[in-house]
Design a protein around this motif. Structure first.
Motif, PDB file in Angstrom:
ATOM      1  N   ALA A  75      -8.608  11.906  -4.070  1.00 16.75           N
ATOM      2  CA  ALA A  75     -10.026  11.528  -3.985  1.00 16.75           C
ATOM      3  C   ALA A  75     -10.789  12.118  -5.171  1.00 16.75           C
ATOM      4  O   ALA A  75     -11.670  11.473  -5.755  1.00 16.75           O
ATOM      5  N   LEU A  76     -10.435  13.333  -5.541  1.00 12.24           N
ATOM      6  CA  LEU A  76     -11.141  13.981  -6.656  1.00 12.24           C
ATOM      7  C   LEU A  76     -10.767  13.358  -7.998  1.00 12.24           C
ATOM      8  O   LEU A  76     -11.562  13.326  -8.925  1.00 12.24           O
ATOM      9  N   ALA A  77      -9.528  12.865  -8.075  1.00 10.85           N
ATOM     10  CA  ALA A  77      -9.068  12.257  -9.337  1.00 10.85           C
ATOM     11  C   ALA A  77      -9.014  10.739  -9.198  1.00 10.85           C
ATOM     12  O   ALA A  77      -8.137  10.078  -9.748  1.00 10.85           O
ATOM     13  N   VAL A  78      -9.966  10.189  -8.443  1.00  8.00           N
ATOM     14  CA  VAL A  78      -9.876   8.774  -8.080  1.00  8.00           C
ATOM     15  C   VAL A  78      -9.907   7.839  -9.296  1.00  8.00           C
ATOM     16  O   VAL A  78      -9.360   6.744  -9.259  1.00  8.00           O
ATOM     17  N   ARG A  79     -10.519   8.309 -10.412  1.00  4.67           N
ATOM     18  CA  ARG A  79     -10.578   7.442 -11.603  1.00  4.67           C
ATOM     19  C   ARG A  79      -9.172   7.085 -12.101  1.00  4.67           C
ATOM     20  O   ARG A  79      -8.935   5.980 -12.585  1.00  4.67           O
ATOM     21  N   LEU A  80      -8.276   8.034 -11.966  1.00  2.38           N
ATOM     22  CA  LEU A  80      -6.888   7.806 -12.370  1.00  2.38           C
ATOM     23  C   LEU A  80      -6.272   6.679 -11.531  1.00  2.38           C
ATOM     24  O   LEU A  80      -5.590   5.786 -12.047  1.00  2.38           O
ATOM     25  N   PHE A  81      -6.549   6.719 -10.224  1.00  2.00           N
ATOM     26  CA  PHE A  81      -5.973   5.727  -9.303  1.00  2.00           C
ATOM     27  C   PHE A  81      -6.585   4.350  -9.534  1.00  2.00           C
ATOM     28  O   PHE A  81      -5.902   3.341  -9.445  1.00  2.00           O
ATOM     29  N   VAL A  82      -7.866   4.344  -9.821  1.00  2.00           N
ATOM     30  CA  VAL A  82      -8.562   3.083 -10.082  1.00  2.00           C
ATOM     31  C   VAL A  82      -7.918   2.359 -11.262  1.00  2.00           C
ATOM     32  O   VAL A  82      -7.767   1.149 -11.264  1.00  2.00           O
ATOM     33  N   LEU A  85      -7.777   0.228  -3.557  1.00  2.00           N
ATOM     34  CA  LEU A  85      -7.563   1.528  -2.917  1.00  2.00           C
ATOM     35  C   LEU A  85      -7.968   1.438  -1.447  1.00  2.00           C
ATOM     36  O   LEU A  85      -8.810   0.605  -1.077  1.00  2.00           O
ATOM     37  N   SER A  86      -7.357   2.279  -0.633  1.00  2.00           N
ATOM     38  CA  SER A  86      -7.701   2.298   0.784  1.00  2.00           C
ATOM     39  C   SER A  86      -7.807   3.766   1.210  1.00  2.00           C
ATOM     40  O   SER A  86      -6.866   4.547   0.992  1.00  2.00           O
ATOM     41  N   ILE A  87      -8.945   4.117   1.779  1.00  2.00           N
ATOM     42  CA  ILE A  87      -9.169   5.541   2.095  1.00  2.00           C
ATOM     43  C   ILE A  87      -8.606   5.847   3.481  1.00  2.00           C
ATOM     44  O   ILE A  87      -9.006   5.239   4.475  1.00  2.00           O
ATOM     45  N   LEU A 139       0.857  -1.199   0.000  1.00  2.00           N
ATOM     46  CA  LEU A 139       0.000   0.000   0.000  1.00  2.00           C
ATOM     47  C   LEU A 139       0.889   1.244   0.000  1.00  2.00           C
ATOM     48  O   LEU A 139       1.814   1.350   0.814  1.00  2.00           O
ATOM     49  N   ILE A 140       0.600   2.169  -0.912  1.00  2.00           N
ATOM     50  CA  ILE A 140       1.454   3.368  -1.045  1.00  2.00           C
ATOM     51  C   ILE A 140       0.738   4.568  -0.410  1.00  2.00           C
ATOM     52  O   ILE A 140      -0.376   4.909  -0.810  1.00  2.00           O
ATOM     53  N   PRO A 141       1.376   5.221   0.573  1.00  2.00           N
ATOM     54  CA  PRO A 141       0.716   6.343   1.250  1.00  2.00           C
ATOM     55  C   PRO A 141       0.887   7.680   0.522  1.00  2.00           C
ATOM     56  O   PRO A 141       1.920   7.929  -0.104  1.00  2.00           O
ATOM     57  N   MET A 142      -0.151   8.498   0.590  1.00  2.00           N
ATOM     58  CA  MET A 142      -0.109   9.912   0.153  1.00  2.00           C
ATOM     59  C   MET A 142       0.206  10.153  -1.310  1.00  2.00           C
ATOM     60  O   MET A 142       0.765  11.204  -1.654  1.00  2.00           O
ATOM     61  N   VAL A 143      -0.157   9.220  -2.172  1.00  2.00           N
ATOM     62  CA  VAL A 143       0.102   9.463  -3.603  1.00  2.00           C
ATOM     63  C   VAL A 143      -0.904  10.508  -4.083  1.00  2.00           C
ATOM     64  O   VAL A 143      -2.071  10.476  -3.702  1.00  2.00           O
ATOM     65  N   ALA A 144      -0.458  11.412  -4.929  1.00  2.00           N
ATOM     66  CA  ALA A 144      -1.376  12.428  -5.452  1.00  2.00           C
ATOM     67  C   ALA A 144      -1.172  12.670  -6.951  1.00  2.00           C
ATOM     68  O   ALA A 144      -2.052  13.186  -7.628  1.00  2.00           O
ATOM     69  N   HIS A 145       0.008  12.309  -7.458  1.00  2.00           N
ATOM     70  CA  HIS A 145       0.361  12.678  -8.829  1.00  2.00           C
ATOM     71  C   HIS A 145       0.591  11.448  -9.712  1.00  2.00           C
ATOM     72  O   HIS A 145       1.106  10.440  -9.232  1.00  2.00           O
ATOM     73  N   LEU A 146       0.266  11.608 -10.993  1.00  2.00           N
ATOM     74  CA  LEU A 146       0.518  10.532 -11.950  1.00  2.00           C
ATOM     75  C   LEU A 146       2.015  10.199 -11.980  1.00  2.00           C
ATOM     76  O   LEU A 146       2.417   9.032 -12.069  1.00  2.00           O
ATOM     77  N   SER A 147       2.837  11.241 -11.868  1.00  2.00           N
ATOM     78  CA  SER A 147       4.292  10.993 -11.911  1.00  2.00           C
ATOM     79  C   SER A 147       4.716  10.089 -10.750  1.00  2.00           C
ATOM     80  O   SER A 147       5.589   9.228 -10.904  1.00  2.00           O
ATOM     81  N   GLU A 148       4.078  10.254  -9.600  1.00  2.00           N
ATOM     82  CA  GLU A 148       4.421   9.401  -8.446  1.00  2.00           C
ATOM     83  C   GLU A 148       4.003   7.957  -8.715  1.00  2.00           C
ATOM     84  O   GLU A 148       4.727   7.011  -8.379  1.00  2.00           O
ATOM     85  N   ILE A 149       2.832   7.809  -9.340  1.00  2.00           N
ATOM     86  CA  ILE A 149       2.350   6.453  -9.661  1.00  2.00           C
ATOM     87  C   ILE A 149       3.368   5.771 -10.566  1.00  2.00           C
ATOM     88  O   ILE A 149       3.773   4.624 -10.339  1.00  2.00           O
ATOM     89  N   ARG A 150       3.825   6.497 -11.575  1.00  2.00           N
ATOM     90  CA  ARG A 150       4.789   5.909 -12.541  1.00  2.00           C
ATOM     91  C   ARG A 150       6.093   5.554 -11.849  1.00  2.00           C
ATOM     92  O   ARG A 150       6.683   4.505 -12.099  1.00  2.00           O
TER      93      ARG A 150
END
Ligand code: PEP
Ligand code: MG
Length: 577
Positions: A449-456, A462-464, A403-414
């Motif tokens: 949370a607002l861009a949750v579709r990207l994370f999905v 996902l874990s809130i 589980l990855i904490p505090m991700v917010a950006h696409l660059s972080e996901i990559r």
């Protein structure tokens, strides 16, 4: 005199005991109990420290002896005062008392006695004598430094006096960092009180996981309560009663017994599957801080670990990081401890109120907005790769999720994906054995949370993290007791973010859970079920009260009601219905 202090109720139940004060300025020293048979050795450490400091002072005096300069004459006089203070029997008898009678370790005994003597200095009418307090503090600091170089006996699990059960103890401190709290996992204290902190500060979270009644944010409790005062900690109401009258004591004694009866009653549903009245199976998972916590998790029927806060392996070690084998060992023990049930290991989330080294608190202006969680991991690639390799290796022993904490950006996901690939490659090159993992993200930054579709799209689950989601959505520091009244899990904006995240995940068929404190709050269970949540992760102590709510709920009836609650201007009013 009886008096009452109010704070934040953070960990349920009633504790009645004698106050043990741990002064904030002294928190940099270790506090633990020694075994009674080690007391003499501890006194010897203190004697050695005193003699060493005295010797240093004498050497300085000697150097000044033939110097007639006025400044030096003054200094010589001051050194003489220091020597007198150092040899003051009152100080030493007091320190010895804490060691011999209470079994405090040397450092704790020294600072406890300093605290008492310092108060006496403060009350002195003569300004010259009042100022001597600073000298005494300096001397104690020097003795502490000497003690640091001389090892102490092994900490004892509990204070014992000639086989007699000791009075229960309640820890009262200005503040405690989470790593300090972990030291107290030995079960020494019956209750905790701190001057500062909010409901979801990590110190409060650890208190809850210890299942010990606690009140934080009690303002100046550590100044008003005296060492050894009898106190009642009401962890349900967030109240501390100091020197209670016999009538109040009797009333709280009754409440305490009622709590025990209630727990025994709840224990009966331990093995009952968590299924709602309409047949929905609900996953109740445990949040843990250490591999050993899998035991209490299983004992209340957790069906897995939904959040292993691995930062507790990294904290309180003076900044020295655990190596791959040490981490692998801890993760493997957690995985094996769950006997085939899944374990979700969160990558390290240090920063903000979880400093790596509490001797060096984060000095940045807004540490909660700074280099914490995944941001720190990505800034320290060698550290992050070490952790990922250890987790992948532990995955060979059972079901593991990362589980990855505090991700917010696409660059972080990559970057996370690239790091995982690299960690596997490194293990391949070594021929090391590792297992498959599912990779998930915490949704705890409002942007996520607002861009949750990207994370999905990019994660397996996902874990809130409602603790941080509330902090960041409402701009309320979760550790600041002065704004704690505004930290509102039922704010319509918070509920909207939680509801939408659950809805998007359900639509996409992606597993979603809540692992923040909201999941363990039994007053929120029906609402979360109504919003479609089927997986909750919380402290083991909260699992049975939440399960009780689950067993009484019919999700078909809750759906429309939950939509009304989140659409309301005042959700709290509807929730109470
Ligand atoms: C959260 O933020 O809700 C969470 C579970 O993580 P932590 O409390 O460790 O920040
Ligand atoms: Mg968080």
């Amino acid at each position: 005199m009886t008096f009452t202090l109010h704070g934040q109720a953070v960990s349920r139940g009633v504790a009645i005991g004698r106050a043990v004060l741990v002064a904030s300025s002294r928190l940099d020293v270790a506090h633990y109990f020694i075994a009674p048979e080690q007391a003499q050795a501890e006194v010897a450490r203190l004697r050695h420290a005193r003699d060493t400091v005295a010797e240093e002072i004498r050497r300085l005096q000697h150097g000044l002896a033939h110097d007639e300069m006025e400044a030096h004459t003054e200094l010589a006089a001051l050194l003489e005062v220091h020597l007198m203070l150092l040899q003051d029997e009152h100080l030493h008898e007091g320190v010895k008392h804490w060691v011999l009678e209470r079994h405090y370790n040397a450092e704790w005994a020294l600072t406890a006695q300093l605290e008492q003597v310092a108060k006496q200095f403060d009350e002195m009418a003569d300004p010259y004598l009042r100022e001597r307090k600073a000298d005494l503090e300096q001397l104690v600091e020097r003795m502490l430094r000497v003690l640091q170089g001389v090892a102490s006996p092994v900490p004892s699990p509990a204070p014992a006096e000639d086989g007699k059960p000791a009075d229960p103890l309640v820890l009262v401190a200005h503040d405690l960092v989470p790593a300090d709290m972990l030291h107290f996992k030995q079960g020494v204290f019956a209750g905790f009180v701190t001057d500062v902190g909010g409901k979801t500060s990590h110190t409060a979270i650890v208190a809850r996981s210890l299942d010990i009644p606690a009140v934080v944010g009690a303002r100046n409790a550590s100044q008003l309560v005296q060492q050894d005062d009898w106190v009642i900690v009401d962890g349900d109401a967030g109240v501390l009663i100091v020197n209670p009258t016999p009538m109040v004591l009797a009333e709280y004694g009754y409440k305490q017994r009622q709590g025990v009866i209630e727990r025994e009653r709840l224990a009966r549903i331990k093995n009952t599957p968590a299924v709602t009245l309409d047949g929905e199976r609900i996953e109740l998972l445990a949040n843990i801080e250490q591999p050993e916590d899998t035991l209490p998790a299983l004992s209340v029927g957790a069906v897995g670990v939904g959040l292993f806060r691995t930062e507790f392996l990294f904290m309180g070690r003076g900044g020295r990081l655990p190596d791959e084998d040490e981490q692998y060992d801890a993760y493997r023990r957690a995985v094996e401890g769950m006997h085939g049930l899944p374990v979700t290991i969160r990558t390290v989330d240090v920063g903000a109120d979880k400093p790596l080294d509490h001797h060096r608190r984060d000095e940045h202006l807004n540490p909660a907005l700074g280099l914490r969680a995944i941001r720190w991991s990505l800034a320290e690639p060698a550290m992050f790769l070490t952790q990922l390799r250890a987790i992948l290796r532990a995955a060979a022993h059972g079901k593991v999720n990362v589980l990855i904490p505090m991700v917010a950006h696409l660059s972080e996901i990559r970057q996370v994906q690239a790091m995982l690939a690299k960690a596997r490659e490194q293990l391949d090159r070594r021929g090391a054995v590792y297992g498959p993992v599912r990779v998930g993200a915490m949704i705890e930054v409002p942007a996520a949370a607002l861009a949750v579709r990207l994370f999905v799209r990019h994660f397996d689950f996902l874990s809130i993290g409602t603790n941080d989601l509330i902090q960041y959505a409402l701009a309320i520091d979760r550790v600041d007791e002065s704004v704690a009244h505004l930290y509102d899990p039922l704010h319509p904006a918070v509920l909207r973010l939680v509801a939408d995240t659950i809805a998007v995940c359900r639509e996409a068929g992606k597993p979603v859970s809540v692992c923040g404190e909201m999941a363990g709050d039994a007053t929120m269970t029906r609402l979360l079920l109504g919003l479609g949540l089927r997986s909750f992760s919380m402290h083991p102590t909260q699992i049975l009260p939440v399960k009780q709510q689950v067993l009484r709920s019919d999700t078909r009836k809750l759906r429309a009601w939950a939509q009304n609650v989140i659409a309301s201007d005042e959700p709290a009013l509807l929730l109470a219905d």
